[in-house]
Design a protein around this motif. Structure first.
Motif, PDB file in Angstrom:
ATOM      1  N   GLU A   4       0.835  -1.204   0.000  1.00 59.64           N
ATOM      2  CA  GLU A   4       0.000   0.000   0.000  1.00 59.64           C
ATOM      3  C   GLU A   4       0.870   1.253   0.000  1.00 59.64           C
ATOM      4  O   GLU A   4       1.954   1.272   0.557  1.00 59.64           O
ATOM      5  CB  GLU A   4      -0.896   0.042   1.244  1.00 59.64           C
ATOM      6  N   PHE A  34      -3.592   4.048  -0.765  1.00 58.26           N
ATOM      7  CA  PHE A  34      -3.852   3.820  -2.170  1.00 58.26           C
ATOM      8  C   PHE A  34      -3.193   2.512  -2.592  1.00 58.26           C
ATOM      9  O   PHE A  34      -2.195   2.105  -1.997  1.00 58.26           O
ATOM     10  CB  PHE A  34      -3.297   4.976  -3.020  1.00 58.26           C
ATOM     11  N   ASP A  88      -1.513   1.891  -5.353  1.00 55.41           N
ATOM     12  CA  ASP A  88      -0.219   2.087  -5.996  1.00 55.41           C
ATOM     13  C   ASP A  88       0.176   3.560  -5.966  1.00 55.41           C
ATOM     14  O   ASP A  88      -0.605   4.427  -5.592  1.00 55.41           O
ATOM     15  CB  ASP A  88      -0.206   1.549  -7.430  1.00 55.41           C
ATOM     16  N   ASP A  95       0.918   5.614  -8.428  1.00 50.65           N
ATOM     17  CA  ASP A  95       0.280   6.458  -9.439  1.00 50.65           C
ATOM     18  C   ASP A  95      -1.094   6.950  -8.983  1.00 50.65           C
ATOM     19  O   ASP A  95      -1.468   8.084  -9.257  1.00 50.65           O
ATOM     20  CB  ASP A  95       0.155   5.701 -10.757  1.00 50.65           C
ATOM     21  N   ALA A  96      -1.830   6.108  -8.276  1.00 50.88           N
ATOM     22  CA  ALA A  96      -3.146   6.515  -7.771  1.00 50.88           C
ATOM     23  C   ALA A  96      -3.000   7.609  -6.720  1.00 50.88           C
ATOM     24  O   ALA A  96      -3.792   8.554  -6.676  1.00 50.88           O
ATOM     25  CB  ALA A  96      -3.890   5.320  -7.187  1.00 50.88           C
ATOM     26  N   ALA A  97      -1.990   7.509  -5.876  1.00 53.58           N
ATOM     27  CA  ALA A  97      -1.762   8.530  -4.855  1.00 53.58           C
ATOM     28  C   ALA A  97      -1.352   9.854  -5.500  1.00 53.58           C
ATOM     29  O   ALA A  97      -1.817  10.925  -5.093  1.00 53.58           O
ATOM     30  CB  ALA A  97      -0.696   8.055  -3.869  1.00 53.58           C
ATOM     31  N   ALA A 132      -2.086  10.818  -8.549  1.00 50.49           N
ATOM     32  CA  ALA A 132      -3.243  11.341  -9.273  1.00 50.49           C
ATOM     33  C   ALA A 132      -4.225  12.022  -8.324  1.00 50.49           C
ATOM     34  O   ALA A 132      -4.792  13.072  -8.647  1.00 50.49           O
ATOM     35  CB  ALA A 132      -3.940  10.212 -10.025  1.00 50.49           C
ATOM     36  N   TYR A 133      -4.421  11.453  -7.145  1.00 47.62           N
ATOM     37  CA  TYR A 133      -5.307  12.064  -6.150  1.00 47.62           C
ATOM     38  C   TYR A 133      -4.760  13.425  -5.715  1.00 47.62           C
ATOM     39  O   TYR A 133      -5.503  14.400  -5.597  1.00 47.62           O
ATOM     40  CB  TYR A 133      -5.459  11.146  -4.936  1.00 47.62           C
ATOM     41  N   LYS A 144      -5.214  15.932  -8.543  1.00 48.18           N
ATOM     42  CA  LYS A 144      -6.623  16.266  -8.751  1.00 48.18           C
ATOM     43  C   LYS A 144      -7.119  17.276  -7.725  1.00 48.18           C
ATOM     44  O   LYS A 144      -7.895  18.174  -8.032  1.00 48.18           O
ATOM     45  CB  LYS A 144      -7.473  14.999  -8.678  1.00 48.18           C
TER      46      LYS A 144
END
Length: 92
Positions: free
Chosen positions: A22, A55, A57, A59-61, A63-64, A67
């Motif tokens: 995570e 998150f 991965d 990349d998701a963190a 991106a959040y 955003k």
């Protein structure tokens, strides 16, 4: 409000690899911590320092954070190296 993104480390009491993959987005403290005069506990008025988002991965963190307009730094975990040796090497 700056944040940092890092991969959750394995606890010293943990033998398996649960929740190690995570990634965590954690806000940095913007206000100094101070001791409570009555109880002696430390605290601050900064409530964002209590927030930890997980998150699946990196990349998701990222991106959040992008955003929502959060300036974030990514801390990459260094690769672990194992020193393999035999039990007999202890007696050489």
């Amino acid at each position: 409000m700056p944040a940092r993104i890092y991969q959750r480390p394995k606890s010293a009491m943990q033998s398996g690899k649960a929740r190690v993959d995570e990634w965590v987005l954690e806000f940095e403290q913007t206000e100094a911590r101070r001791p409570d005069p009555l109880m002696g506990w430390t605290g601050s008025g900064d409530t964002q320092a209590q927030v930890k988002l997980t998150f699946p991965d990196k990349d998701a963190a990222k991106a959040y954070a992008e955003k929502h307009g959060i300036p974030a730094r990514v801390h990459v975990t260094p690769p672990k190296t194992l020193k393999l040796q035999a039990y007999a090497d202890n007696f050489r």
